[in-house]
Design a protein around this motif. Structure first.
Motif, mmCIF file in Angstrom:
data_model
loop_
_atom_site.group_PDB
_atom_site.id
_atom_site.type_symbol
_atom_site.label_atom_id
_atom_site.label_comp_id
_atom_site.label_asym_id
_atom_site.label_seq_id
_atom_site.Cartn_x
_atom_site.Cartn_y
_atom_site.Cartn_z
ATOM 1 N N ASP A 257 0.816 -1.204 0.000
ATOM 2 C CA ASP A 257 0.000 0.000 0.000
ATOM 3 C C ASP A 257 0.851 1.256 0.000
ATOM 4 O O ASP A 257 1.745 1.406 0.807
ATOM 5 N N ARG A 258 0.560 2.146 -0.912
ATOM 6 C CA ARG A 258 1.193 3.464 -0.937
ATOM 7 C C ARG A 258 0.062 4.474 -1.006
ATOM 8 O O ARG A 258 -0.739 4.448 -1.938
ATOM 9 N N LEU A 259 -0.027 5.342 -0.010
ATOM 10 C CA LEU A 259 -1.174 6.241 0.081
ATOM 11 C C LEU A 259 -0.724 7.688 -0.014
ATOM 12 O O LEU A 259 0.228 8.091 0.664
ATOM 13 N N ARG A 260 -1.425 8.459 -0.860
ATOM 14 C CA ARG A 260 -1.194 9.905 -0.864
ATOM 15 C C ARG A 260 -1.855 10.477 0.388
ATOM 16 O O ARG A 260 -2.733 9.850 0.980
ATOM 17 N N ILE A 261 -1.460 11.707 0.739
ATOM 18 C CA ILE A 261 -1.963 12.279 2.003
ATOM 19 C C ILE A 261 -3.485 12.416 1.973
ATOM 20 O O ILE A 261 -4.154 12.207 2.982
ATOM 21 N N SER A 262 -4.061 12.695 0.783
ATOM 22 C CA SER A 262 -5.521 12.840 0.709
ATOM 23 C C SER A 262 -6.194 11.481 0.967
ATOM 24 O O SER A 262 -7.224 11.405 1.646
ATOM 25 N N GLU A 263 -5.578 10.404 0.446
ATOM 26 C CA GLU A 263 -6.152 9.065 0.672
ATOM 27 C C GLU A 263 -6.018 8.683 2.145
ATOM 28 O O GLU A 263 -6.949 8.127 2.746
ATOM 29 N N LEU A 264 -4.828 8.989 2.702
ATOM 30 C CA LEU A 264 -4.603 8.661 4.114
ATOM 31 C C LEU A 264 -5.615 9.399 4.991
ATOM 32 O O LEU A 264 -6.190 8.817 5.920
ATOM 33 N N LEU B 293 4.311 10.560 12.814
ATOM 34 C CA LEU B 293 3.996 9.926 11.529
ATOM 35 C C LEU B 293 5.156 10.225 10.583
ATOM 36 O O LEU B 293 5.617 11.357 10.522
ATOM 37 N N ALA B 294 5.607 9.187 9.863
ATOM 38 C CA ALA B 294 6.741 9.407 8.952
ATOM 39 C C ALA B 294 6.335 9.020 7.536
ATOM 40 O O ALA B 294 5.972 7.864 7.294
ATOM 41 N N VAL C 184 4.200 10.291 0.352
ATOM 42 C CA VAL C 184 3.551 8.994 0.161
ATOM 43 C C VAL C 184 3.726 8.231 1.475
ATOM 44 O O VAL C 184 4.814 8.230 2.052
ATOM 45 N N PHE C 185 2.642 7.631 1.931
ATOM 46 C CA PHE C 185 2.666 6.937 3.225
ATOM 47 C C PHE C 185 2.422 5.443 3.034
ATOM 48 O O PHE C 185 1.719 5.036 2.111
ATOM 49 N N GLY C 186 2.992 4.654 3.936
ATOM 50 C CA GLY C 186 2.751 3.214 3.930
ATOM 51 C C GLY C 186 1.550 2.880 4.806
ATOM 52 O O GLY C 186 1.014 3.741 5.512
ATOM 53 N N LEU C 187 1.175 1.611 4.781
ATOM 54 C CA LEU C 187 0.001 1.195 5.558
ATOM 55 C C LEU C 187 0.240 1.349 7.068
ATOM 56 O O LEU C 187 -0.695 1.548 7.830
ATOM 57 N N ARG C 188 1.519 1.272 7.484
ATOM 58 C CA ARG C 188 1.792 1.450 8.921
ATOM 59 C C ARG C 188 1.350 2.842 9.372
ATOM 60 O O ARG C 188 0.880 3.034 10.486
ATOM 61 N N SER C 189 1.518 3.826 8.476
ATOM 62 C CA SER C 189 1.083 5.190 8.813
ATOM 63 C C SER C 189 -0.426 5.235 8.983
ATOM 64 O O SER C 189 -0.947 5.996 9.800
ATOM 65 N N GLY D 296 4.864 -14.788 5.716
ATOM 66 C CA GLY D 296 5.724 -13.825 6.406
ATOM 67 C C GLY D 296 4.950 -12.840 7.262
ATOM 68 O O GLY D 296 5.549 -11.938 7.846
ATOM 69 N N ALA D 297 3.625 -12.982 7.357
ATOM 70 C CA ALA D 297 2.848 -12.087 8.230
ATOM 71 C C ALA D 297 3.325 -12.290 9.672
ATOM 72 O O ALA D 297 3.500 -13.422 10.120
ATOM 73 N N THR D 298 3.580 -11.201 10.373
ATOM 74 C CA THR D 298 4.172 -11.324 11.710
ATOM 75 C C THR D 298 3.336 -10.640 12.779
ATOM 76 O O THR D 298 2.396 -9.907 12.481
ATOM 77 N N GLU D 299 3.761 -10.871 14.009
ATOM 78 C CA GLU D 299 3.114 -10.293 15.188
ATOM 79 C C GLU D 299 2.989 -8.776 15.040
ATOM 80 O O GLU D 299 3.961 -8.095 14.711
ATOM 81 N N GLY D 300 1.800 -8.255 15.276
ATOM 82 C CA GLY D 300 1.596 -6.805 15.271
ATOM 83 C C GLY D 300 1.339 -6.233 13.886
ATOM 84 O O GLY D 300 1.044 -5.046 13.758
ATOM 85 N N GLN D 301 1.449 -7.057 12.855
ATOM 86 C CA GLN D 301 1.217 -6.550 11.498
ATOM 87 C C GLN D 301 -0.281 -6.327 11.268
ATOM 88 O O GLN D 301 -1.112 -7.063 11.785
ATOM 89 N N VAL D 302 -0.582 -5.291 10.513
ATOM 90 C CA VAL D 302 -1.982 -5.007 10.178
ATOM 91 C C VAL D 302 -2.161 -5.168 8.672
ATOM 92 O O VAL D 302 -1.378 -4.639 7.891
#
Lengths: 104, 310
Positions: A14-21, A41-42, A52-57, B173-179
């Motif tokens: 997943d790569r999200l633009r700021i508007s999508e995020l 947030l990074a 561009v943000f990842g899904l972790r963001s 490869g999905a790991t602990e804490g992954q969403v």
């Protein structure tokens, strides 16, 4: 009952633009920029304005929205709490790693 | 449907002021919010508390709730026929409806009737699901079956629960804490709003043999002192099957022997490592012959493992 099969999007796909995020997290772009400024947030890549943000963001931004709504916190309170939560998560990861290395 | 006593859930009197309700909610949110709580059942408790607060903090919803009268939590309950006036006279089908839907429905109706500001697109609800998987499932990838009840609104803003079964492929490869995210699989959007998403919170179940750190695995490797001293070839269970490991002569207790690339796979190729941690074990009972040989060794050896303690 309907039954459907889906491929889960993994964090690196997943790569999200700021508007999508902003849309997905339920925050405004200004709130997201404030979270970037606080270091909570990074962006994965890009210059300001082309971030561009990842899904972790998205996970962090969704948590920020939940904390804001459900604890009725103002933005600095949210940033402070998210900073502590990130530290706790890092410490828990280190603890898990150390525990994994210890013989049972 | 089962009645829920929202005042009891928040621990306040029925006549409590809006501030008292807010204070009670905040205390309970601090205790049970799933982002900050370690209490058992925190998520379920918070959901209950948030549902009660969502209704009691809104004067219109609170008034509608109070009209339902006093009932005990869990008591069988059917809303009075006049409840349909909240939905522009549409006769709602209460069967299969959850108690919370009565009040979610009020908001839905307000949106569809344009009674609260301009009726704009509303995103559908997101759902989060805890997905515990085994280490083997993380290694190979897996498919999980999820039963969800998503709330959808009809043209009157009347909610209904729609049971859905989703089968989601979990990548290896999905790991602990992954969403992981299933885009567009949550609740349906209103008035052109996009559908919500489903988020899968991955956790790894404890494993009989392996301890997991990131994508590395740790395994205890029991050796006899003589295997460690003389060297040996031992069989190591890995996720891809057993492999032979050459234990070099002079291996120390606690030493970590690395089996490169035998851990959990990375999303873009490659894999973590498997570490076998050497542990010395002795037979619980020695045979006469073993005892004799060890006595002979004890007499012949000049090695002092405690020299540094002196």
């Amino acid at each position: 009952m309907t039954s459907e099969r889906h491929e889960a999007a993994s964090p690196d796909d997943d790569r999200l633009r700021i508007s999508e995020l902003a849309d997905l997290a339920g925050l405004s772009e200004a709130e997201l920029i404030a979270l970037v400024d606080c270091g909570v947030l990074a962006p994965a890549e890009g210059l300001p304005g082309q971030w561009v943000f990842g899904l972790r963001s998205l996970t962090v931004a969704r948590t920020a929205r939940r904390l804001r709504e459900e604890f009725e916190l103002e933005p600095h309170g949210v940033a402070l709490l998210l900073g502590f939560m990130a530290r706790i998560r890092r410490l828990e990861e280190e603890l898990r790693e150390l525990q994994a290395r210890l013989p049972r | 449907m089962k009645f829920k006593d929202y005042y009891a859930i928040l621990g306040v009197e029925r006549g409590a002021t809006a501030d008292a309700i807010k204070d009670a909610y905040r205390k309970l949110a601090r205790k049970y919010h799933p982002d900050v709580s370690r209490e058992a059942n925190a998520e379920a408790r918070f959901k209950e508390v948030a549902e009660a607060y969502a209704t009691l903090k809104d004067p219109e919803k609170r008034a509608a709730y109070d009209q339902l009268g006093r009932h005990g939590s869990g008591e069988d309950f059917r809303p009075p026929p006049e409840w349909s006036t909240h939905f522009g006279g549409a006769a709602p089908a209460f069967d299969g409806m959850d108690f919370a839907d009565l009040f979610a429905g009020l908001a839905g109706h307000r949106r569809s009737a344009g009674r609260q500001g301009p009726a704009g697109p509303m995103r559908g609800q997101d759902y989060e699901v805890a997905v515990p998987i085994t280490v083997e499932e993380s290694f190979r990838g897996t498919e999980v079956s999820l039963d969800l009840a998503t709330t959808e609104f009809d043209e009157h803003g009347m909610p209904r629960r729609v049971p859905r079964n989703l089968k989601a492929r979990i990548p290896k490869g999905a790991t602990e804490g992954q969403v992981l995210r299933l885009p567009g699989q949550g609740g349906n959007g209103l008035q052109g709003g996009r559908d919500g998403d489903v988020y899968l919170n991955i956790s790894l179940r404890p494993h009989r043999l392996y301890r997991v750190s990131g994508r590395d695995l740790y395994l205890d490797l029991p050796l006899t002192p003589w295997e460690a001293a003389l060297g040996a070839s031992v069989e190591i269970p890995t996720l891809a099957g057993a492999v032979d490991l050459k234990v070099p002569a002079g291996t120390r207790g606690g030493q970590q022997m690395r089996l490169a690339g035998r851990g959990l796979p990375m999303p873009k190729g490659g894999a973590g490592d498997l570490y076998a941690i050497v542990q010395f074990v002795m037979p619980l009972e020695l045979t006469e012959r073993e005892r004799e040989l060890l006595k002979e060794l004890a007499t012949a050896s000049t090695f002092n493992p405690r020299r540094q303690l002196a």
